[in-house]
Design an enzyme around this catalytic site. Structure first.
Site, PDB file in Angstrom:
ATOM      1  N   LYS A  13       0.828  -1.214   0.000  1.00 36.88           N
ATOM      2  CA  LYS A  13       0.000   0.000   0.000  1.00 36.88           C
ATOM      3  C   LYS A  13       0.869   1.273   0.000  1.00 36.88           C
ATOM      4  O   LYS A  13       2.089   1.203   0.238  1.00 36.88           O
ATOM      5  CB  LYS A  13      -0.943  -0.059   1.199  1.00 36.88           C
ATOM      6  CG  LYS A  13      -1.965  -1.217   1.105  1.00 36.88           C
ATOM      7  CD  LYS A  13      -2.898  -1.240   2.309  1.00 36.88           C
ATOM      8  CE  LYS A  13      -3.975  -2.307   2.162  1.00 36.88           C
ATOM      9  NZ  LYS A  13      -4.927  -2.265   3.312  1.00 36.88           N
ATOM     10  N   TYR A  21     -12.674  -1.566  -3.333  1.00 35.87           N
ATOM     11  CA  TYR A  21     -13.150  -1.714  -1.952  1.00 35.87           C
ATOM     12  C   TYR A  21     -14.669  -1.546  -1.822  1.00 35.87           C
ATOM     13  O   TYR A  21     -15.168  -1.201  -0.751  1.00 35.87           O
ATOM     14  CB  TYR A  21     -12.413  -0.728  -1.041  1.00 35.87           C
ATOM     15  CG  TYR A  21     -10.991  -1.153  -0.736  1.00 35.87           C
ATOM     16  CD1 TYR A  21     -10.729  -2.266   0.078  1.00 35.87           C
ATOM     17  CD2 TYR A  21      -9.903  -0.464  -1.247  1.00 35.87           C
ATOM     18  CE1 TYR A  21      -9.433  -2.667   0.358  1.00 35.87           C
ATOM     19  CE2 TYR A  21      -8.593  -0.862  -0.960  1.00 35.87           C
ATOM     20  CZ  TYR A  21      -8.377  -1.969  -0.158  1.00 35.87           C
ATOM     21  OH  TYR A  21      -7.093  -2.368   0.133  1.00 35.87           O
ATOM     22  N   ASN A  31      -2.186   0.023   6.968  1.00 36.22           N
ATOM     23  CA  ASN A  31      -1.659  -1.268   7.420  1.00 36.22           C
ATOM     24  C   ASN A  31      -0.763  -1.976   6.405  1.00 36.22           C
ATOM     25  O   ASN A  31      -0.693  -3.198   6.382  1.00 36.22           O
ATOM     26  CB  ASN A  31      -2.800  -2.160   7.910  1.00 36.22           C
ATOM     27  CG  ASN A  31      -3.817  -2.448   6.846  1.00 36.22           C
ATOM     28  OD1 ASN A  31      -3.658  -2.024   5.705  1.00 36.22           O
ATOM     29  ND2 ASN A  31      -4.845  -3.185   7.195  1.00 36.22           N
ATOM     30  N   HIS A  52      -2.037  -5.478   1.409  1.00 31.81           N
ATOM     31  CA  HIS A  52      -3.317  -6.152   1.166  1.00 31.81           C
ATOM     32  C   HIS A  52      -3.064  -7.611   0.849  1.00 31.81           C
ATOM     33  O   HIS A  52      -2.065  -7.947   0.205  1.00 31.81           O
ATOM     34  CB  HIS A  52      -4.023  -5.500  -0.034  1.00 31.81           C
ATOM     35  CG  HIS A  52      -5.225  -6.271  -0.519  1.00 31.81           C
ATOM     36  ND1 HIS A  52      -6.454  -6.172   0.086  1.00 31.81           N
ATOM     37  CD2 HIS A  52      -5.371  -7.188  -1.513  1.00 31.81           C
ATOM     38  CE1 HIS A  52      -7.315  -6.987  -0.537  1.00 31.81           C
ATOM     39  NE2 HIS A  52      -6.679  -7.610  -1.505  1.00 31.81           N
TER      40      HIS A  52
HETATM   41  N1  UDP Z   1      -9.740  -0.620   7.391  1.00 34.01           N
HETATM   42  C1  UDP Z   1      -9.834   0.543   8.156  1.00 34.01           C
HETATM   43  N2  UDP Z   1     -10.526   0.503   9.354  1.00 34.01           N
HETATM   44  C2  UDP Z   1     -11.116  -0.639   9.792  1.00 34.01           C
HETATM   45  C3  UDP Z   1     -11.018  -1.814   9.021  1.00 34.01           C
HETATM   46  C4  UDP Z   1     -10.331  -1.760   7.826  1.00 34.01           C
HETATM   47  O1  UDP Z   1      -9.325   1.590   7.766  1.00 34.01           O
HETATM   48  O2  UDP Z   1     -11.717  -0.629  10.880  1.00 34.01           O
HETATM   49  C5  UDP Z   1      -9.013  -0.583   6.109  1.00 34.01           C
HETATM   50  C6  UDP Z   1      -7.655  -1.277   6.187  1.00 34.01           C
HETATM   51  O3  UDP Z   1      -6.750  -0.595   5.317  1.00 34.01           O
HETATM   52  C7  UDP Z   1      -7.987  -2.665   5.670  1.00 34.01           C
HETATM   53  C8  UDP Z   1      -8.991  -2.331   4.564  1.00 34.01           C
HETATM   54  O4  UDP Z   1      -9.774  -1.267   5.109  1.00 34.01           O
HETATM   55  O5  UDP Z   1      -6.846  -3.340   5.183  1.00 34.01           O
HETATM   56  C9  UDP Z   1      -9.911  -3.467   4.173  1.00 34.01           C
HETATM   57  O6  UDP Z   1     -10.527  -3.985   5.341  1.00 34.01           O
HETATM   58  P1  UDP Z   1     -10.656  -5.551   5.590  1.00 34.01           P
HETATM   59  O7  UDP Z   1     -11.583  -5.746   6.719  1.00 34.01           O
HETATM   60  O8  UDP Z   1     -10.967  -6.228   4.286  1.00 34.01           O
HETATM   61  O9  UDP Z   1      -9.185  -5.944   6.099  1.00 34.01           O
HETATM   62  P2  UDP Z   1      -8.037  -6.821   5.410  1.00 34.01           P
HETATM   63  O10 UDP Z   1      -8.695  -7.868   4.588  1.00 34.01           O
HETATM   64  O11 UDP Z   1      -7.209  -5.860   4.580  1.00 34.01           O
HETATM   65  O12 UDP Z   1      -7.248  -7.381   6.559  1.00 34.01           O
HETATM   66 MG    MG Z   2     -10.155  -7.727   3.128  1.00 34.64          MG
END
Ligand code: UDP
Ligand code: MG
Length: 139
Positions: free
Chosen positions: A11, A51, A114, A117
């Site tokens: 990212k 997203y 974070n 991805h």
């Molecule tokens: N994210 C965020 N706040 C949250 C949860 C997710 O900003 O409370 C962001 C974070 O960058 C995350 C992305 O949205 O990687 C997609 O969320 P997901 O739940 O799919 O997490 P991932 O699959 O990336 O672990």
């Molecule tokens: Mg995800």
């Protein structure tokens, strides 16, 4: 549906901080083969689409801002049991909850920023890979 491929993005925060090399090192060391890779930047439209499942969530706007603010490294990775093994390698969404040694524990800043991805299913790995790469870009 194949089970040996996943899709990843390093990212914008990872690219900004110069972590591309270190993160690719971890990915290689974990046994993933790079099948496709490029430095690219998502438009607002791209990020909103990518997203889309999160569009009702309170963090959607910030997520789109973050993911479009600079270049990312997009890649398709190959390994047996790719999706699950890669999710283990990257760690929990929130780096504060990520296991020691995981990419998010080492390189992520917060639950929002974070670092990386990883696809959450074989179906999404195929959809996300096809979103970023044409067939002729896979090797
Ligand atoms: N994210 C965020 N706040 C949250 C949860 C997710 O900003 O409370 C962001 C974070 O960058 C995350 C992305 O949205 O990687 C997609 O969320 P997901 O739940 O799919 O997490 P991932 O699959 O990336 O672990
Ligand atoms: Mg995800």
């Amino acid at each position: 549906m194949r089970t040996d491929r996943t899709f990843t993005m390093l990212k914008p925060d990872s690219v900004e901080k110069g972590y591309i090399g270190a993160i690719l090192e971890k990915i290689n060391a974990a046994g993933f083969k790079i099948v496709a890779m490029k430095l690219t930047q998502m438009t607002r439209r791209d990020a909103m689409k990518f997203y889309e499942v999160h569009k009702e969530r309170p963090f959607y706007g910030e997520l789109v801002e973050y993911m479009t603010r600079g270049p990312i490294v997009a890649a398709i990775l190959e390994k047996e049991n790719a999706v699950a093994d890669f999710r283990t390698l990257i760690g929990a969404t929130n780096p504060a909850e990520a296991a020691e040694g995981t990419i998010r524990k080492l390189y992520a800043t917060s639950i929002g920023e974070n670092a990386i991805h990883g696809s959450d299913s074989d179906v999404n790995a195929a959809i996300e890979g096809a979103f970023h790469f044409a067939g002729r870009e896979l090797f």
